[in-house]
Design a protein around this motif. Structure first.
Motif, short mmCIF file in Angstrom:
data_model
loop_
_atom_site.label_atom_id
_atom_site.label_comp_id
_atom_site.label_asym_id
_atom_site.label_seq_id
_atom_site.Cartn_x
_atom_site.Cartn_y
_atom_site.Cartn_z
N GLN B 54 0.83 -1.20 0.00
CA GLN B 54 0.00 0.00 0.00
C GLN B 54 0.87 1.26 0.00
OE1 GLN B 54 -2.60 -0.97 3.24
NE2 GLN B 54 -4.39 -1.15 1.88
N ASP B 55 1.92 1.21 0.80
CA ASP B 55 2.87 2.33 0.81
C ASP B 55 3.45 2.54 -0.58
OD1 ASP B 55 2.46 2.80 3.42
OD2 ASP B 55 4.32 1.88 4.15
N SER B 57 2.10 1.70 -3.35
CA SER B 57 1.05 2.22 -4.24
C SER B 57 0.93 3.74 -4.11
CB SER B 57 -0.28 1.55 -3.91
OG SER B 57 -1.32 2.17 -4.62
N VAL B 58 0.94 4.20 -2.85
CA VAL B 58 0.85 5.66 -2.61
C VAL B 58 2.05 6.36 -3.25
CG1 VAL B 58 0.96 7.43 -0.83
CG2 VAL B 58 -0.53 5.45 -0.52
N HIS B 59 3.21 5.75 -3.02
CA HIS B 59 4.43 6.33 -3.54
C HIS B 59 4.39 6.41 -5.07
CE1 HIS B 59 8.59 7.53 -3.34
NE2 HIS B 59 8.89 6.66 -4.30
N THR B 61 1.71 6.41 -6.95
CA THR B 61 0.71 7.41 -7.35
C THR B 61 1.31 8.82 -7.29
OG1 THR B 61 -0.93 5.96 -6.35
CG2 THR B 61 -1.67 8.14 -7.00
N GLU B 62 2.01 9.08 -6.17
CA GLU B 62 2.64 10.40 -6.03
C GLU B 62 3.58 10.67 -7.20
OE1 GLU B 62 4.46 10.16 -2.22
OE2 GLU B 62 2.72 11.01 -1.17
N LEU B 282 -4.64 13.20 -3.59
CA LEU B 282 -3.74 12.34 -4.36
C LEU B 282 -4.55 11.43 -5.29
CD1 LEU B 282 -0.82 11.47 -4.87
CD2 LEU B 282 -1.10 9.78 -3.06
#
Lengths: 304, 332
Positions: B54-55, B57-59, B61-62, B282
């Motif tokens: 998940q981390d 994925s966020v990274h 996306t950013e 985001l």
């Protein structure tokens, strides 16, 4: 120089006469009417304000020619000529915007697509502007907007009527959102004129489309169209693609707009000057231009 | 029943529609879902692994969203899950009473409007409305108004002026509708008249582009004291496809056209054409509609406070100066 030319008197041989000869016999001395296909004598068409003497078809006419035949011959000053286009976005499609500008300037002799004048119409002061359709399809960018607004500002300040002859494909894509905002800019100025009761007549000529028709061209106190002019928001091809049917005959023509209540009247170009002069005189409570004593105009120069 | 309440989809159960350039994120999210499934009927503690992904994925996306092209942003602005005007109205305002009709011809569902309260304060709100499902899309004409839509908007603007209600407009349209009936009823004049009216309207106006700002169809409810744009909204004189087909003779060059015209909020802010960009959550507004609405709400309140402090003469003079300032030219 050939022996024959040497024999000729010098008066005939000079370059000046050579040039004059070229000018008086241009390549298109004869022209074909796009309306009735009649072959017409060019100078006669010009004298007739680019209207076919046979079928009254209104041909497209350049901005400067238009204003010269609309306004009185004397006492004319151009407005906003110093305002010139820049390519702030460095826009480039298949060609650079800069090159398109240079090319349009060369072919039309204008800096941009709107020409504005302070002048007189049958003796009374007016502000008049006209779109040059041959300049990138008469598209409205920053210069068109600014010149229009400067012309309107003079009309407001002197409280004299304004007329605009529109001929445009719409907003200029190469100036992107700046062009769109010219719609707001010109309409806002017309809003002020309306509040102040300064008359504005919009003449819609062939063609008046898109952003120009959706701003300054449909906001006249009186909207006048030339016969058969194509006038609308979306272009016929776009509409055809959207609705997927052939458009009715005469769709978006001046007569169609008159029937649907979008314009006040259709006026023949040859009657335009007199019609607008009469309307302005009524709206500004001046005596009819048809009844004005002739000496008034003669006395004019003495007051300057 | 209020229509806008029907239009609130339950986003938790709805799978997010990923765009082409989001594919790496979509793949990662699919992997996370798979692991969750496995985790359900397995003793193995894989929550650690899920958290790690998940981390990531966020990274990811950013990373992807920090460098979007104009064309990618155009796709986000038209995202099928993107919140529309009635979604925002539901989140931002209370006591919204929708008003219908132009009193002359019809009610145009592509533009909605009515009186409401913003943080208790009476306001008038008007916006373009696109549909979510096919039926609704057709009913709303894909957010493309006809003249009666602009005339309804004008009626509400004049009402706002009469009753001292600040005007808030939300812009989200591909453009005014190019149809036979629209031409017959004076599409041009309807838009032009709104431009003129909004420039002189004696009440504060805050316009926000929340999705697509499509040309004159957008501007027709977009003239005002403050012009705001959401981070992934666009505003342009013509659609990238339209521009490409005219200037490049091929709609396939829409990406180039989008870039050349500078249609994004950040670019237009740089050019001084808009007042403020409101950052999106985001991944875009559709990932967190409530969060987006909350941010927009705060900015709208702030802008109205600022504008309410001015008397009408100052307000109109400043609006006039702003409008007359648009343009790029040199003086020889």
């Amino acid at each position: 120089m050939s022996w024959f030319q040497k024999l000729m008197p010098s008066r005939i041989r000079t370059d000046a006469t050579e040039k004059a000869r070229n000018r008086s016999v241009p390549e298109g001395l004869w022209t074909k009417c796009p309306g009735c296909s009649a072959v017409l004598y060019r100078p006669e068409v010009e004298r007739n304000h680019e209207v076919c003497p046979k079928c009254a078809h209104h041909m497209r006419i350049g901005a400067r020619t238009r204003l010269q035949s609309f306004l009185d011959a004397d006492d004319r000053t151009e407005i906003g000529a110093a305002v010139k286009p820049v390519d702030a976005l460095r826009f480039r499609d298949s060609k650079k915007y800069k090159d398109r500008l240079t090319q349009a300037q060369k072919t039309t002799g204008e800096d941009d697509a709107l020409v504005a004048y302070h002048g007189r119409l049958r003796g009374s002061p007016v502000v008049a502007c006209a779109f040059e359709f041959d300049f990138m399809g008469g598209s409205m960018g920053s210069v068109v907007g600014e010149r229009f607004v400067r012309a309107a500002a003079i009309a407001l300040e002197e409280r004299i009527p304004m007329v605009c002859f529109a001929a445009s494909g719409g907003a200029r894509m190469q100036e992107a959102l700046f062009s769109l905002m010219q719609m707001a800019k010109t309409s806002a100025m017309l809003g002020r004129m309306r509040e102040e009761g300064v008359p504005y007549i919009s003449v819609l000529t062939d063609p008046t489309m898109g952003g120009v028709s959706a701003s300054l061209a449909t906001l006249g106190d009186v909207n006048i169209a030339e016969p058969e002019a194509l006038i609308g928001f979306a272009g016929p091809r776009v509409i055809e693609q959207t609705v997927r049917e052939t458009l009715p005959e005469g769709f978006q023509r001046a007569e169609f707009l008159l029937e649907h209540g979008a314009i006040d009247m259709i006026v023949d170009r040859r009657e335009m000057r007199d019609t607008i002069a009469r309307l302005f005189a009524i709206l500004t409570h001046q005596p009819s231009p048809d009844e004005q004593p002739a000496p008034a105009e003669v006395e004019e120069p003495a007051t300057e | 029943m209020n229509e806008y309440q029907v239009e609130q989809p339950d986003r938790e159960v709805m799978s997010l529609n990923f765009l082409d350039f989001e594919r790496p994120i979509a793949e990662l999210e699919a992997k996370i879902d798979e692991l969750r499934y496995v985790g359900d009927d397995n003793d193995l503690n894989i929550s650690e692994e899920i958290r790690r992904l998940q981390d990531k994925s966020v990274h990811l996306t950013e990373q992807i969203f920090s460098n979007l092209s104009a064309w990618q942003i155009a796709q986000l602005a038209r995202h099928p899950q993107r919140p529309h005007t009635l979604d925002y109205i539901g989140h931002i305002f209370t006591e919204f009473e929708e008003m219908h009709g132009d009193r002359g011809f019809a009610d145009d569902p592509a533009i909605v409007g009515g009186a409401a309260r913003l943080d208790g304060r009476p306001v008038m709100v008007i916006g373009h409305q696109k549909g979510r499902d096919t039926r609704e899309k057709v009913r709303r004409n894909f957010g493309m108004p006809r003249p009666e839509g602009y005339r309804k908007a004008l009626r509400l603007m004049e009402m706002a002026e009469r009753f001292d209600l600040p005007l808030i407009t939300l812009i989200d349209t591909p453009g005014a509708y190019p149809g036979v009936g629209a031409e017959e009823r004076g599409q041009s004049e309807a838009i032009a008249r709104n431009l003129m009216a909004m420039s002189r309207l004696r009440t504060p106006i805050v316009a926000t582009v929340v999705g697509e700002g499509g040309s004159g169809g957008a501007l027709g409810i977009g003239v005002g004291d403050q012009l705001l744009m959401l981070g992934y909204s666009t505003y342009s004189v013509i659609s990238p496809e339209g521009c490409a087909s005219i200037l490049w003779k091929s709609a396939d060059r829409a990406q180039d056209a989008a870039e050349a015209m500078g249609i994004t909020a950040s670019r237009l802010h740089e050019l001084g054409l808009i007042d403020q960009v409101i950052q999106e959550p985001l991944g875009g507004a559709h990932r967190d509609p409530a969060g987006m609405a909350q941010r927009l709400r705060e900015v709208l309140i702030e802008k109205l406070d600022m504008l309410a402090a001015k008397d009408f003469e100052t307000l109109l003079a400043e609006r006039e100066r702003k409008i007359q300032g648009y343009g790029n030219f040199r003086t020889a």
